[in-house]
Each structure stands twice: as C-alpha cells, then as structure tokens.
Design an enzyme around this catalytic site. Structure first.
Site, PDB file in Angstrom:
ATOM      1  CG  ASN A   1       3.803  25.000  14.236  1.00  0.00           C
ATOM      2  OD1 ASN A   1       4.188  25.215  13.085  1.00  0.00           O
ATOM      3  ND2 ASN A   1       3.070  25.851  14.919  1.00  0.00           N
TER       4      ASN A   1
ATOM      5  CG  ASP B   1       5.862  24.261  18.563  1.00  0.00           C
ATOM      6  OD1 ASP B   1       5.996  25.147  17.693  1.00  0.00           O
ATOM      7  OD2 ASP B   1       4.772  24.014  19.120  1.00  0.00           O
TER       8      ASP B   1
ATOM      9  CG  HIS C   1       4.159  18.784   8.691  1.00  0.00           C
ATOM     10  ND1 HIS C   1       4.265  20.105   8.328  1.00  0.00           N
ATOM     11  CD2 HIS C   1       3.416  18.179   7.723  1.00  0.00           C
ATOM     12  CE1 HIS C   1       3.627  20.289   7.179  1.00  0.00           C
ATOM     13  NE2 HIS C   1       3.097  19.143   6.796  1.00  0.00           N
TER      14      HIS C   1
ATOM     15  NE  ARG D   1      13.086  22.820  14.084  1.00  0.00           N
ATOM     16  CZ  ARG D   1      12.285  22.294  13.155  1.00  0.00           C
ATOM     17  NH1 ARG D   1      12.779  21.474  12.249  1.00  0.00           N
ATOM     18  NH2 ARG D   1      10.996  22.554  13.174  1.00  0.00           N
TER      19      ARG D   1
ATOM     20  CB  ALA E   1      -0.493  34.540  16.081  1.00  0.00           C
TER      21      ALA E   1
ATOM     22  CB  SER F   1       4.231  30.801   4.313  1.00  0.00           C
ATOM     23  OG  SER F   1       4.658  29.429   4.201  1.00  0.00           O
TER      24      SER F   1
HETATM   25  C1  BV8 Z   1       3.650  15.076   0.350  1.00  0.00           C
HETATM   26  C2  BV8 Z   1       8.770  18.988   8.955  1.00  0.00           C
HETATM   27  C3  BV8 Z   1       2.651  13.318  -0.850  1.00  0.00           C
HETATM   28  C4  BV8 Z   1      10.181  19.346   8.952  1.00  0.00           C
HETATM   29  C5  BV8 Z   1       7.755  20.008   7.051  1.00  0.00           C
HETATM   30  C6  BV8 Z   1       8.653  17.626  -5.010  1.00  0.00           C
HETATM   31  C7  BV8 Z   1       9.024  16.446  -4.396  1.00  0.00           C
HETATM   32  C8  BV8 Z   1       8.334  15.933  -3.290  1.00  0.00           C
HETATM   33  C9  BV8 Z   1       7.241  16.626  -2.790  1.00  0.00           C
HETATM   34  C10 BV8 Z   1       6.911  17.813  -3.406  1.00  0.00           C
HETATM   35  C11 BV8 Z   1       7.581  18.316  -4.516  1.00  0.00           C
HETATM   36  N1  BV8 Z   1       6.995  19.491  -4.876  1.00  0.00           N
HETATM   37  C12 BV8 Z   1       5.980  19.771  -4.036  1.00  0.00           C
HETATM   38  C13 BV8 Z   1       5.918  18.748  -3.158  1.00  0.00           C
HETATM   39  C14 BV8 Z   1       5.022  18.614  -2.084  1.00  0.00           C
HETATM   40  C15 BV8 Z   1       5.773  19.088  -0.851  1.00  0.00           C
HETATM   41  C16 BV8 Z   1       5.688  20.610  -0.851  1.00  0.00           C
HETATM   42  O1  BV8 Z   1       4.630  21.135  -0.583  1.00  0.00           O
HETATM   43  N2  BV8 Z   1       6.802  21.288  -1.142  1.00  0.00           N
HETATM   44  C17 BV8 Z   1       6.759  22.746  -1.148  1.00  0.00           C
HETATM   45  C18 BV8 Z   1       8.111  23.298  -0.672  1.00  0.00           C
HETATM   46  C19 BV8 Z   1       6.390  23.206  -2.561  1.00  0.00           C
HETATM   47  N3  BV8 Z   1       5.092  18.520   0.273  1.00  0.00           N
HETATM   48  C20 BV8 Z   1       5.493  17.336   0.734  1.00  0.00           C
HETATM   49  O2  BV8 Z   1       6.485  16.739   0.375  1.00  0.00           O
HETATM   50  C21 BV8 Z   1       4.585  16.753   1.809  1.00  0.00           C
HETATM   51  N4  BV8 Z   1       4.286  15.393   1.480  1.00  0.00           N
HETATM   52  O3  BV8 Z   1       3.319  15.880  -0.486  1.00  0.00           O
HETATM   53  O4  BV8 Z   1       3.449  13.716   0.261  1.00  0.00           O
HETATM   54  C22 BV8 Z   1       1.271  13.046  -0.368  1.00  0.00           C
HETATM   55  C23 BV8 Z   1       0.540  14.038   0.303  1.00  0.00           C
HETATM   56  C24 BV8 Z   1      -0.757  13.754   0.720  1.00  0.00           C
HETATM   57  C25 BV8 Z   1      -1.295  12.515   0.473  1.00  0.00           C
HETATM   58  C26 BV8 Z   1      -0.543  11.550  -0.192  1.00  0.00           C
HETATM   59  C27 BV8 Z   1       0.744  11.819  -0.621  1.00  0.00           C
HETATM   60  C28 BV8 Z   1       5.279  16.767   3.158  1.00  0.00           C
HETATM   61  C29 BV8 Z   1       5.416  18.210   3.621  1.00  0.00           C
HETATM   62  C30 BV8 Z   1       5.947  18.216   5.056  1.00  0.00           C
HETATM   63  C31 BV8 Z   1       7.375  18.696   5.057  1.00  0.00           C
HETATM   64  N5  BV8 Z   1       7.809  18.872   6.425  1.00  0.00           N
HETATM   65  N6  BV8 Z   1       8.091  20.080   8.329  1.00  0.00           N
HETATM   66  C32 BV8 Z   1      10.452  20.222  10.115  1.00  0.00           C
HETATM   67  O5  BV8 Z   1       9.539  20.811  10.699  1.00  0.00           O
HETATM   68  O6  BV8 Z   1      11.630  20.317  10.427  1.00  0.00           O
HETATM   69  S1  BV8 Z   1       7.187  21.385   6.277  1.00  0.00           S
HETATM   70  C33 BV8 Z   1       7.620  22.791   7.112  1.00  0.00           C
HETATM   71  O7  BV8 Z   1       6.962  23.849   6.420  1.00  0.00           O
HETATM   72  C34 BV8 Z   1       7.095  22.901   8.534  1.00  0.00           C
HETATM   73  O8  BV8 Z   1       6.376  21.791   8.989  1.00  0.00           O
HETATM   74  C35 BV8 Z   1       6.163  24.069   8.467  1.00  0.00           C
HETATM   75  O9  BV8 Z   1       5.100  23.932   9.282  1.00  0.00           O
HETATM   76  C36 BV8 Z   1       5.736  23.975   7.070  1.00  0.00           C
HETATM   77  C37 BV8 Z   1       4.997  25.139   6.527  1.00  0.00           C
HETATM   78  O10 BV8 Z   1       5.676  26.284   6.906  1.00  0.00           O
HETATM   79  P1  BV8 Z   1       4.864  27.340   7.811  1.00  0.00           P
HETATM   80  O11 BV8 Z   1       4.436  26.657   9.061  1.00  0.00           O
HETATM   81  O12 BV8 Z   1       3.823  27.977   6.993  1.00  0.00           O
HETATM   82  O13 BV8 Z   1       6.029  28.316   8.196  1.00  0.00           O
HETATM   83  P2  BV8 Z   1       6.626  29.489   7.282  1.00  0.00           P
HETATM   84  O14 BV8 Z   1       7.880  29.956   7.929  1.00  0.00           O
HETATM   85  O15 BV8 Z   1       6.632  29.061   5.853  1.00  0.00           O
HETATM   86  O16 BV8 Z   1       5.521  30.640   7.396  1.00  0.00           O
HETATM   87  C38 BV8 Z   1       5.308  31.282   8.634  1.00  0.00           C
HETATM   88  C39 BV8 Z   1       4.128  32.213   8.405  1.00  0.00           C
HETATM   89  O17 BV8 Z   1       3.797  32.829   9.644  1.00  0.00           O
HETATM   90  C40 BV8 Z   1       4.423  33.324   7.414  1.00  0.00           C
HETATM   91  O18 BV8 Z   1       3.304  33.468   6.548  1.00  0.00           O
HETATM   92  C41 BV8 Z   1       4.572  34.568   8.307  1.00  0.00           C
HETATM   93  O19 BV8 Z   1       4.086  35.736   7.650  1.00  0.00           O
HETATM   94  C42 BV8 Z   1       3.671  34.220   9.469  1.00  0.00           C
HETATM   95  N7  BV8 Z   1       4.051  34.815  10.745  1.00  0.00           N
HETATM   96  C43 BV8 Z   1       5.310  35.000  11.232  1.00  0.00           C
HETATM   97  N8  BV8 Z   1       5.217  35.533  12.480  1.00  0.00           N
HETATM   98  C44 BV8 Z   1       3.897  35.656  12.765  1.00  0.00           C
HETATM   99  C45 BV8 Z   1       3.142  35.204  11.667  1.00  0.00           C
HETATM  100  N9  BV8 Z   1       1.797  35.213  11.649  1.00  0.00           N
HETATM  101  C46 BV8 Z   1       1.163  35.677  12.759  1.00  0.00           C
HETATM  102  N10 BV8 Z   1       1.822  36.127  13.856  1.00  0.00           N
HETATM  103  C47 BV8 Z   1       3.168  36.134  13.887  1.00  0.00           C
HETATM  104  N11 BV8 Z   1       3.807  36.603  14.985  1.00  0.00           N
END
Ligand code: BV8
Length: 229
Positions: A92, A94, A109, A57, A220, A178
């Site tokens: 992000n 990036d 992140h 990446r 966007a 998302s």
């Molecule tokens: C936390 C780094 C506690 C990696 C990322 C079970 C076990 C452990 C944790 C959990 C669990 N169940 C739930 C959780 C919480 C978990 C979580 O939320 N899981 C989800 C899957 C349910 N979260 C965590 O673990 C977080 N930590 O909870 O710690 C805590 C918290 C706070 C305080 C104290 C303690 C840590 C989460 C971070 C994970 N790391 N990234 C890497 O980047 O390689 S997350 C990863 O997803 C990316 O960072 C990304 O940014 C993030 C979100 O994704 P999006 O950016 O939204 O991207 P996506 O593709 O999903 O969507 C794109 C959108 O754009 C779409 O809507 C699309 O329609 C739109 N789009 C596309 N093109 C366009 C557009 N819009 C406009 N124009 C366009 N052209």
C-alpha cells in the site's frame, strides 16, 4: 513460539478505513486502465492524468474520515509487544500503518505524498500537489517531480531486504491482498520453501490453488486483532 515474523499487507487492510482497493467492485482500476495511470509509459504519455490520479488519492487519504482501523492498530501492537523480529511489508502507498504506530515498515510500492526526482532519484515529501511547478531542488535545471510510486514494469523497493527476511522468517502472514501482483504474490512461495508457516487473512474464501497453510476468512479489522492477540 515464533521468533521471526514477516507480515505483508495489501489494499484490503485499508478498505475498512475507506480507501478503495484495486480489484474489488468500484476499485481504483475500474476508473482507470492500469496502463494509463500506473506505468512509466502512461506517465510519459500523459503526466497530468497520472498526477491527477495520485493527487486525488492523496486528498482522499487526508480526508478526516480516513484513519487506521483495528487491523492497523493490531499490527502496531504486534510491533510493540512481539519479542522476536518483525518486518511489516506493505504494497500500500497510504500512510495508515505509520499513523497506527508501525515503524519497522517497508513500502515496497512507494508512498503517496512523496515525489521523486526523475534524474537523481532523490525523494521529497510533498508540500503541494503534483504539477509542472512542483520540482526538485537537487538539479539544475530543476526537474518535475514524479510520484514516488513503483509502477508496473518498475522494480519494487528493498527487494533484497525482503527476500532475506522471507528466507529467515518462521511465520509469514499476508493480509488483504489478492496475490495478483508480482513479486509480492510470490512471497508465500519463498516463505513456504524456507519452512515458514504461512497464513493469510482475506474477506474472500481460500483460493483453490492457494499456497498458504492457513486461511482466515473475514474482515481484516475483525480477524487481525484476534490473530495478533
Ligand atoms: C516487476 C503502485 C520486475 C501503483 C502497484 C508485463 C510487463 C511488466 C511487468 C509484468 C508483466 N506481467 C507481469 C508483470 C509483473 C507485474 C505484475 O505482477 N503484473 C500483474 C498485473 C500480473 N509486476 C510488476 O511490474 C512489478 N515489477 O515485476 O519488476 C522485477 C521484480 C523484482 C525484481 C526484479 C525485477 C511492479 C508491481 C507494482 C505495481 N504497482 N501499485 C499504485 O498503488 O497506484 S501494484 C497495486 O496492486 C497496488 O500496489 C496493490 O497493492 C497491488 C496489489 O493489489 P492488492 O493490494 O492485492 O489489492 P487488490 O485490490 O488486488 O486486492 C485486495 C484484496 O483484499 C482482495 O483479495 C480482497 O478480497 C481483499 N479484501 C478487500 N476488503 C477486505 C479484504 N481482506 C480483508 N478485509 C477486508 N475488509
């Protein structure tokens, strides 16, 4: 009209710059299971696989064709011209916001191109890809640097600062996310609860249970300049 803005961006703002999102068609997670490449357990299990994922990446980001798009540039203009308080929080990893000119920016992140010492937590800008030879200079014996990325189950960066700003802002805009990953997905709730106007920009239609007051559907790069100007 507005005095304090918080903007949250996700992978969708970088999609038109040529960087894959996570959950769209042929997204990043299509190629890998989250558990294998974006969790501490996955890294313990197979550090080389995870290092390859982030090295790839980082290479992709450094491709000459990948550059900030009109949405990134509009947010940089907003930072220049908006007289009130502005905080840009990005999920992000990036560097397109920096390359567009934003400075008041928080990478909640983590960031590609940076490594972290697993023992001291010290952050290093990488001058070579991740690998067994890429080690810290802060410990004896030197520790293998891990990606400076917040994985699932790890606590995002600057959460207190972000919460403070969400409680004070009068406008919260989410762009290209998302809303599936917490705690970022919960920011709109906090902003709503504290009386802010909340808006989102997304290429897809408004989700049925969306908490945003306003929804701008479209790319966007086409919507954000208009929203900013
Ligand atoms: C936390 C780094 C506690 C990696 C990322 C079970 C076990 C452990 C944790 C959990 C669990 N169940 C739930 C959780 C919480 C978990 C979580 O939320 N899981 C989800 C899957 C349910 N979260 C965590 O673990 C977080 N930590 O909870 O710690 C805590 C918290 C706070 C305080 C104290 C303690 C840590 C989460 C971070 C994970 N790391 N990234 C890497 O980047 O390689 S997350 C990863 O997803 C990316 O960072 C990304 O940014 C993030 C979100 O994704 P999006 O950016 O939204 O991207 P996506 O593709 O999903 O969507 C794109 C959108 O754009 C779409 O809507 C699309 O329609 C739109 N789009 C596309 N093109 C366009 C557009 N819009 C406009 N124009 C366009 N052209």
């Amino acid at each position: 009209m507005y005095h304090h803005i918080v903007v949250l961006t996700g992978a969708g703002i970088s999609a038109e710059s040529g960087l894959k999102t996570f959950r769209d068609q042929d997204g990043l997670w299509e190629e890998h299971r989250i558990e294998d490449v974006a969790t501490p357990e996955g890294y313990q299990r197979d550090p080389e696989l995870v290092e390859q994922f982030y090295n790839h990446r980082w290479e992709q980001l450094n491709d000459a064709a990948v550059k900030p798009n009109a949405a990134h540039e509009a947010l940089a203009r907003l930072e220049q011209e908006f007289p009130g308080k502005l905080l840009l929080v990005t999920q992000n990893v990036d560097n397109l916001h920096e390359r567009a000119g934003n400075r008041k920016l928080l990478h909640m992140h983590g960031e590609l191109g940076k490594g972290r010492c697993p023992r001291s937590g010290q952050i290093f800008t990488l001058d070579e890809p991740f690998g067994p030879e890429n080690c810290c200079t802060c410990c004896i014996p030197a520790q293998r640097l891990r990606p400076h990325i917040v994985w699932f189950g790890e606590i995002p960066i600057s959460m207190d600062r972000i919460h403070d700003e969400l409680e004070l802002c009068d406008l919260f805009i989410a762009i290209g996310t998302s809303g599936t990953v917490y705690p970022a997905a919960g920011f709109v709730d906090i902003a709503n609860h504290h009386g802010a106007l909340t808006a989102e920009v997304n290429i897809t239609a408004k989700e049925p249970h969306s908490l945003f007051h306003l929804h701008y559907q479209g790319k966007a790069s086409e919507i954000v300049p208009g929203v900013v100007d």
